[in-house]
Design an enzyme around this catalytic site. Structure first.
Site, PDB file in Angstrom:
ATOM      1  CD  GLU A  12     -35.888 -38.783 -57.753  1.00  0.00           C
ATOM      2  OE1 GLU A  12     -37.066 -38.631 -58.080  1.00  0.00           O
ATOM      3  OE2 GLU A  12     -35.082 -37.844 -57.635  1.00  0.00           O
ATOM      4  CG  ASP A  99     -35.557 -34.947 -57.160  1.00  0.00           C
ATOM      5  OD1 ASP A  99     -36.717 -34.821 -57.582  1.00  0.00           O
ATOM      6  OD2 ASP A  99     -35.289 -35.338 -56.012  1.00  0.00           O
ATOM      7  CG  ASP A 101     -30.679 -32.823 -56.985  1.00  0.00           C
ATOM      8  OD1 ASP A 101     -30.822 -33.923 -57.574  1.00  0.00           O
ATOM      9  OD2 ASP A 101     -31.020 -32.652 -55.793  1.00  0.00           O
ATOM     10  CD  GLU A 103     -26.693 -37.647 -54.534  1.00  0.00           C
ATOM     11  OE1 GLU A 103     -27.031 -38.836 -54.659  1.00  0.00           O
ATOM     12  OE2 GLU A 103     -25.511 -37.308 -54.339  1.00  0.00           O
ATOM     13  CE1 TYR A 325     -35.803 -32.127 -55.436  1.00  0.00           C
ATOM     14  CE2 TYR A 325     -34.045 -30.591 -55.991  1.00  0.00           C
ATOM     15  CZ  TYR A 325     -34.456 -31.848 -55.598  1.00  0.00           C
ATOM     16  OH  TYR A 325     -33.528 -32.831 -55.345  1.00  0.00           O
ATOM     17  NE  ARG A 327     -32.200 -33.151 -50.754  1.00  0.00           N
ATOM     18  CZ  ARG A 327     -33.152 -34.083 -50.781  1.00  0.00           C
ATOM     19  NH1 ARG A 327     -33.894 -34.224 -51.873  1.00  0.00           N
ATOM     20  NH2 ARG A 327     -33.371 -34.866 -49.749  1.00  0.00           N
ATOM     21  CG  HIS A 372     -33.530 -26.536 -58.636  1.00  0.00           C
ATOM     22  ND1 HIS A 372     -33.958 -27.318 -59.665  1.00  0.00           N
ATOM     23  CD2 HIS A 372     -32.611 -27.266 -57.951  1.00  0.00           C
ATOM     24  CE1 HIS A 372     -33.321 -28.483 -59.620  1.00  0.00           C
ATOM     25  NE2 HIS A 372     -32.493 -28.464 -58.590  1.00  0.00           N
TER      26      HIS A 372
END
Length: 941
Positions: A12, A99, A101, A103, A325, A327, A372
């Site tokens: 991203e 990532d 997750d 999103e 990471y 989040r 995570h």
């Protein structure tokens, strides 16, 4: 010759792309999608032609076709998609490395939909950017997680429907351009509810006595403090003894000042003896490693970071390969991380600080998402903060993460907890009239303290809280029946305090406690409610505006379930079930939008919006102050908040005045000094019209007042003029007003050489034909002479605003190390570090500006990036497309270093053609309902 596979890796962020490319080496091309490449349309111009004219298209979601969304590539991402497609042509494999997750999974899915690759596709996931982690991710790819994609899409659709359906109700009934969001509205309600508690709170006063006691020469420490807790066995009032109405919740003695002083005087000759000593071992375990919300809270408490700033800095640390990471709901550490932490403990603190077995932490968070690791330093060996080379805010946040991670694998802190009861007996009984049935003889005091004998993990890290700190008073070693001497007796008055307002850390903690929202959304939620003027900051406290009160009242009254805490939490649970593959996406959407069919079910959003009935907008935005007899209320108007009495006198409410501080007395003072009622200054000697000073929307001004039988007309309007900044509406005179109304003043000269002095939007200036010169001060409008004016015009005109001395110097920005100052600008005061400028908010003041607040404003401005270039409203989409194509062609030609006449001619023709068509096209873009609704979209969660 062996063919080496060419692999395209898409992440991203450009920063991640650069870092990962260095680890992968030859054979890999690493590109960035720069975030999401597709989304729901945000304006009418983005809606594809085949959907235009259909009612549902304004939301981008066809609710009657299983909530099918329209996805479009935004204009600023089209070049990115073209580049990725070009890179894909030369690739043998595609690795989607966004990532792991929801999103990130959604971005990967949208890339697949747009790129339509015909080569093998692999999903590459990693939780830290280190050589080993990247190699591991390449060697062990996985498939795209469709459940995570569905969960993200469902959340996006829910938020879009909420924002686009509810926000227009706010526009009509409260104020234009407001926004409602599925979680933001609930977060606003939390802040409003806390302010309501504060407004209903009634303080109670109580007194007690602090005794300073002497344990003798051999004691260590010799003197210590103890508090009065009871009289003849009956407890005296403490803060916890009172309810929110200021009444006692239990049978206690409430001491006043006179009684406390009388009692203290009587106890000066009393015998103080130790009654009981309760001592027991104390141990404390270290806190678990950071997850997103605990990092946000601790960075707020310890470093003064906003949630937004915390996540921005953490993102940079992650992308630069310093932390894992950021989040995550997990507090779990990998075996590699545990080994690295224990190695650091042994090397830096010694074997005594290392527990025999590793500590294993498990998440206690309900609905914990993606598996995570906890947030920790990256790599097999943890770099100490000093070894990273980081500086300023990155260093401080990394240090916090390093300390917490290392401390989590350290030994318990150990010590001793002591609680002592002391009894004081007076020679004669003390009468406390009206407080006790009989005069009292004995008073009981209490002291407690803690002694740390082995610090353990406290050597590395001490966790903070939003609650008052625990007692750490050192106490001497005492024995029952031991006599003590009185060093001092201090009567002490107290007043109960209302519930504390939320800060960013405590609001995050409350949202998490209620299972509302998710860690990755908290920063944007708080950013939204502050930027939309629902909440402002007073120090670190979050204070709701009266606008937030009006919006919350409307939602509570007409959209009750949508701002219900339990309902919002249940919806989060359903989204988590979708992510785990345990719930059906369509069923969740239908339930939310169309409601539950059974009797116990809730009304759907569609029904709520279409069965509102009559809403009294005025009553909705009116809040009585005090009791009904006061006759004063506060109203939220379209142009601001004001107070009004029964005679309809009005006064604006200061924007930085918290609602709980707007009492009846304060409102009366505002009305008395409002200047809302015009003050007549006298008659104009020429026109014989009355001249008055009034308070207007844009500040105080003077005006002519026409007689009632001769009202103003379009041709004959009253003259008006704003007061100068140095003028006070309460003291401005008739002469001052006549001077203002006579502007512009002719300084001298005739015809084209005539010079006038006038006051403009950007300050006082001189005008000569079409030429102008700025004046130094407003007063010069009336004093500058013709000769002085000619001298100014004889000098070359200075372009732009001239640099002025800073209003204040604040020190060095902890983020950049550059000196930060406050300056006065064209649009008001602002803070700057010489590179980034950030305008002060309405609730900020130059005098009270701190370095911490300035750093926060600058960090927010840097996070937003440069303002997008303005696009001409006269260019049609077709013209823009052709122009863009011509520009691209010209750019490509330049890149290829084509210097032939033929190439030059083609570029010239393309440019001429584009210019001709762009000039010929003059179609103004109309603003549509869908365009206006983009305001609501930006407020969704």
């Amino acid at each position: 010759m062996v063919h080496t596979p060419r692999r395209l890796v898409i992440v991203e962020s450009p920063t991640k792309a650069t870092k990962i490319a260095g680890y992968l080496g030859a054979g890999y091309t690493v590109e960035s999608s720069r975030g999401h490449v597709r989304d729901l349309p945000t304006s009418a111009s983005e809606i594809p032609a085949k959907y235009k004219g259909q009612g549902w298209a304004r939301t981008g979601i066809d609710v009657d076709a299983d909530f099918s969304p329209i996805y479009v590539v935004s204009a600023d991402k089209k070049a990115t998609i073209r580049q990725l497609k070009a890179d894909l042509k030369d690739a043998d494999e595609l690795f989607l490395a966004t990532d792991g997750d929801r999103e990130g999974e959604a971005i990967a899915w949208h890339l697949l939909q747009e790129l339509k690759p015909k080569i093998p596709v692999k999903r590459m996931v990693f939780h830290e950017i280190t050589p080993q982690a990247i190699r591991e991710a390449v060697e062990h790819p996985r498939a795209l997680d469709e459940d995570l994609v569905k969960a993200q899409e469902t959340r996006r659709i829910l938020d879009r429907l909420y924002g686009y359906e509810v926000s227009p109700v706010l526009w009509k009934k409260v104020m234009p351009r407001l926004s409602a969001g599925r979680v933001q509205s609930v977060a606003t309600r939390l802040v409003v509810d806390r302010e309501r508690e504060r407004m209903a709170f009634r303080a109670a006063d109580y007194w007690d006595i602090e005794a300073i006691l002497d344990a003798g020469e051999k004691a260590d420490p010799r003197q210590f403090g103890a508090r009065l807790v009871s009289l003849d066995g009956q407890r005296i009032a403490q803060g916890a003894s009172f309810d929110a109405k200021g009444e006692t919740k239990q049978d206690v003695i409430v001491l006043g000042e006179a009684a406390a002083r009388a009692l203290a005087a009587a106890l000066e000759s009393a015998a103080f003896v130790v009654n009981t000593v309760d001592s027991k071992p104390y141990s404390r375990r270290p806190a678990a490693p950071f997850r997103t919300t605990t990092l946000q809270q601790e960075a707020g408490r310890k470093l003064g970071f906003t949630t937004d700033r915390t996540m921005r800095v953490a993102q940079e640390l992650y992308e630069d390969g310093f932390i894992t990471y950021m989040r995550t709901d997990s507090v779990t550490l990998s075996d590699q991380a545990i080994a690295a932490a224990r190695d650091a403990v042994g090397r830096l603190y010694g074997a005594d600080y290392l527990p025999a077995e590793p500590r294993i932490y498990t998440s206690k968070v309900k609905n914990a998402q993606e598996a995570h690791e906890a947030i920790r330093p990256a790599g097999e060996h943890f770099r100490t903060p000093a070894q990273t080379g980081l500086a300023h805010e990155k260093f401080r946040l990394y240090e916090l993460i390093w300390q917490r991670t290392v401390a989590s694998q350290m030994a318990d802190a150990r010590g001793e907890q002591a609680s002592i009861r002391i009894e004081a007996t007076t020679a004669r009984r003390v009468a406390l009239d009206g407080l006790t049935a009989e005069p009292v003889r004995t008073a009981q005091f209490s002291a407690s303290g803690r002694t740390i004998t082995f610090p353990g993990f406290l050597r590395a890290y001490v966790e903070s809280t939003d609650e008052p700190g625990e007692s750490s008073t050192r106490l001497p070693r005492l024995a029952p029946e031991q006599a003590l001497q009185v060093a001092a007796l201090n009567p002490d008055g107290h007043r109960t305090k209302p519930p504390a307002r939320f800060t960013e850390p405590s609001l995050v903690a409350k949202l998490e406690e209620l299972d509302i929202g998710r860690p990755s959304t908290y920063a944007s939620i708080i950013r939204t409610i502050t930027s939309r003027d629902y909440v402002f900051k007073k120090g670190t406290a979050l204070v709701p505006t009266w606008l937030a009160f009006a919006v919350t009242r409307l939602l509570e009254t007409h959209f009750t379930s949508l701002v219900n805490y339990d309902f919002t939490a249940e919806l989060e649970e359903r989204l988590d079930q979708i992510a785990r593959g345990g719930a059906d996406r369509l069923q969740v959407l239908q339930s939310f939008y169309f409601g539950q069919p059974d009797a116990d079910g809730h009304e759907g959003l569609h029904e709520l919006v279409n069965s509102l009935g009559d809403i009294d907008a005025k009553a909705l935005s009116t809040f009585p102050l005090g009791d009904l007899d006061s006759g004063i209320c506060v109203r939220v108007g379209r142009y601001g908040t004001y107070v009004e009495d029964e005679q309809e006198h009005r006064a604006n409410v200061p924007e930085d005045l918290p609602p709980d501080e707007l009492t009846v007395d304060v409102a009366r003072e505002l009305l008395a000094h409002s200047g809302t009622d015009e003050r007549e200054l006298g008659l104009d000697p020429d026109s014989h019209l009355a001249i008055a000073v009034r308070a207007g929307r844009y500040g105080p001004y003077v005006t002519e007042v026409f007689p009632e039988d001769e009202p103003p007309t379009k041709k004959h309007k009253p003259r008006t003029a704003s007061l100068l900044r140095t003028m006070d509406p309460a003291t401005v005179s008739l002469d001052d007003a006549l001077k203002l109304l006579a502007l512009p003043r002719v300084v001298g000269g005739e015809g084209e050489d005539q010079i006038t002095a006038q006051n403009g939007r950007y300050g006082p200036y001189l005008k000569k034909g079409n030429d102008t010169r700025s004046l130094g001060a407003e007063a010069e409008i009336f004093t500058v002479s013709y000769e002085q004016a000619q001298e100014l015009f004889a000098q070359p005109k200075k372009r732009g605003r001239q640099a002025a001395a800073p209003l204040r110097e604040l020190g060095e920005d902890p983020s950049t190390g550059k000196p930060v100052v406050v300056k006065d600008g064209r649009f008001g005061p602002y803070v700057t570090d010489g590179e980034t400028n950030a305008t002060l908010r309405k609730t900020d003041s130059v005098e009270q500006m701190t370095m911490e607040r300035a750093a926060e404003l600058l960090a927010e401005k840097r996070a937003k990036g440069p303002a997008p270039a303005r696009r001409s409203a006269r260019r049609t989409p077709a013209t823009a497309k052709k122009s863009g194509a011509a520009t691209t062609a010209a750019t490509k030609g330049t890149a290829k270093k084509s210097t032939t006449k033929k190439g030059t001619a083609k570029t010239s023709v393309a440019t001429k053609s584009t210019t001709k068509k762009s000039t010929a096209t003059k179609v103004a873009t109309k603003r549509t309902a869908a365009g206006a609704a983009s305001t609501a979209a930006s407020g969704s969660d």
